[in-house]
Design a protein around this motif. Structure first.
Motif, PDB file in Angstrom:
ATOM      1  N   LEU A 276      27.327  70.035  -9.876  1.00 18.89           N
ATOM      2  CA  LEU A 276      27.304  69.985  -8.492  1.00 18.89           C
ATOM      3  C   LEU A 276      26.505  68.660  -7.907  1.00 18.89           C
ATOM      4  O   LEU A 276      26.291  68.363  -6.790  1.00 18.89           O
ATOM      5  N   GLY A 277      26.319  67.768  -9.218  1.00 23.47           N
ATOM      6  CA  GLY A 277      25.482  66.612  -8.949  1.00 23.47           C
ATOM      7  C   GLY A 277      26.407  65.403  -8.609  1.00 23.47           C
ATOM      8  O   GLY A 277      25.999  64.415  -8.715  1.00 23.47           O
ATOM      9  N   ILE A 278      27.579  65.729  -8.798  1.00 23.74           N
ATOM     10  CA  ILE A 278      28.692  64.480  -8.946  1.00 23.74           C
ATOM     11  C   ILE A 278      29.204  64.619  -7.319  1.00 23.74           C
ATOM     12  O   ILE A 278      29.710  65.468  -6.821  1.00 23.74           O
ATOM     13  N   VAL A 279      29.192  63.428  -6.883  1.00 22.52           N
ATOM     14  CA  VAL A 279      29.813  63.242  -5.657  1.00 22.52           C
ATOM     15  C   VAL A 279      30.980  62.159  -5.562  1.00 22.52           C
ATOM     16  O   VAL A 279      30.723  61.174  -6.202  1.00 22.52           O
ATOM     17  N   LYS A 280      32.112  62.507  -4.695  1.00 23.28           N
ATOM     18  CA  LYS A 280      33.148  61.445  -4.772  1.00 23.28           C
ATOM     19  C   LYS A 280      33.274  60.993  -3.500  1.00 23.28           C
ATOM     20  O   LYS A 280      33.271  61.944  -2.363  1.00 23.28           O
ATOM     21  N   ILE A 281      33.197  59.698  -3.022  1.00 17.71           N
ATOM     22  CA  ILE A 281      33.356  59.097  -1.670  1.00 17.71           C
ATOM     23  C   ILE A 281      34.387  58.368  -1.547  1.00 17.71           C
ATOM     24  O   ILE A 281      34.566  57.319  -2.435  1.00 17.71           O
ATOM     25  N   ALA A 282      35.175  58.464  -0.594  1.00 19.30           N
ATOM     26  CA  ALA A 282      36.390  57.618  -0.285  1.00 19.30           C
ATOM     27  C   ALA A 282      36.374  56.875   1.044  1.00 19.30           C
ATOM     28  O   ALA A 282      35.784  57.240   1.744  1.00 19.30           O
ATOM     29  N   THR A 283      36.394  55.302   0.850  1.00 11.67           N
ATOM     30  CA  THR A 283      36.111  54.512   1.757  1.00 11.67           C
ATOM     31  C   THR A 283      37.406  53.765   2.087  1.00 11.67           C
ATOM     32  O   THR A 283      38.304  53.828   1.169  1.00 11.67           O
ATOM     33  N   THR A 284      37.405  53.531   3.002  1.00 14.61           N
ATOM     34  CA  THR A 284      38.736  52.631   3.741  1.00 14.61           C
ATOM     35  C   THR A 284      38.494  51.077   3.397  1.00 14.61           C
ATOM     36  O   THR A 284      37.210  50.586   3.654  1.00 14.61           O
ATOM     37  N   ALA A 285      39.448  50.572   3.317  1.00 17.13           N
ATOM     38  CA  ALA A 285      39.392  49.002   3.056  1.00 17.13           C
ATOM     39  C   ALA A 285      39.046  48.215   4.308  1.00 17.13           C
ATOM     40  O   ALA A 285      39.247  48.537   5.414  1.00 17.13           O
TER      41      ALA A 285
END
Length: 51
Positions: free
Chosen positions: A42-51
């Motif tokens: 639960l401590g893993i976070v995935k963040i998607a950002t745009t260019a």
């Protein structure tokens, strides 16, 4: 923290490649298979950002 497989880390040394002997050089090749150990999923976070 990471782990390796049963082979661990392998190192090979060579001074017989091309002109290494005449240049007084030694080459090393390091190989290994690594994985990441996750003890708190639960401590893993995935963040998607745009260019």
């Amino acid at each position: 923290m990471g782990s390796t497989d049963q082979s661990g880390v392998q190192v090979q040394w060579s001074e017989n490649e091309s002109d290494d002997f005449s240049k007084n050089q030694i080459r090393a090749r390091v190989e290994g298979r690594f994985q990441i150990d996750v003890f708190q999923p639960l401590g893993i976070v995935k963040i998607a950002t745009t260019a």
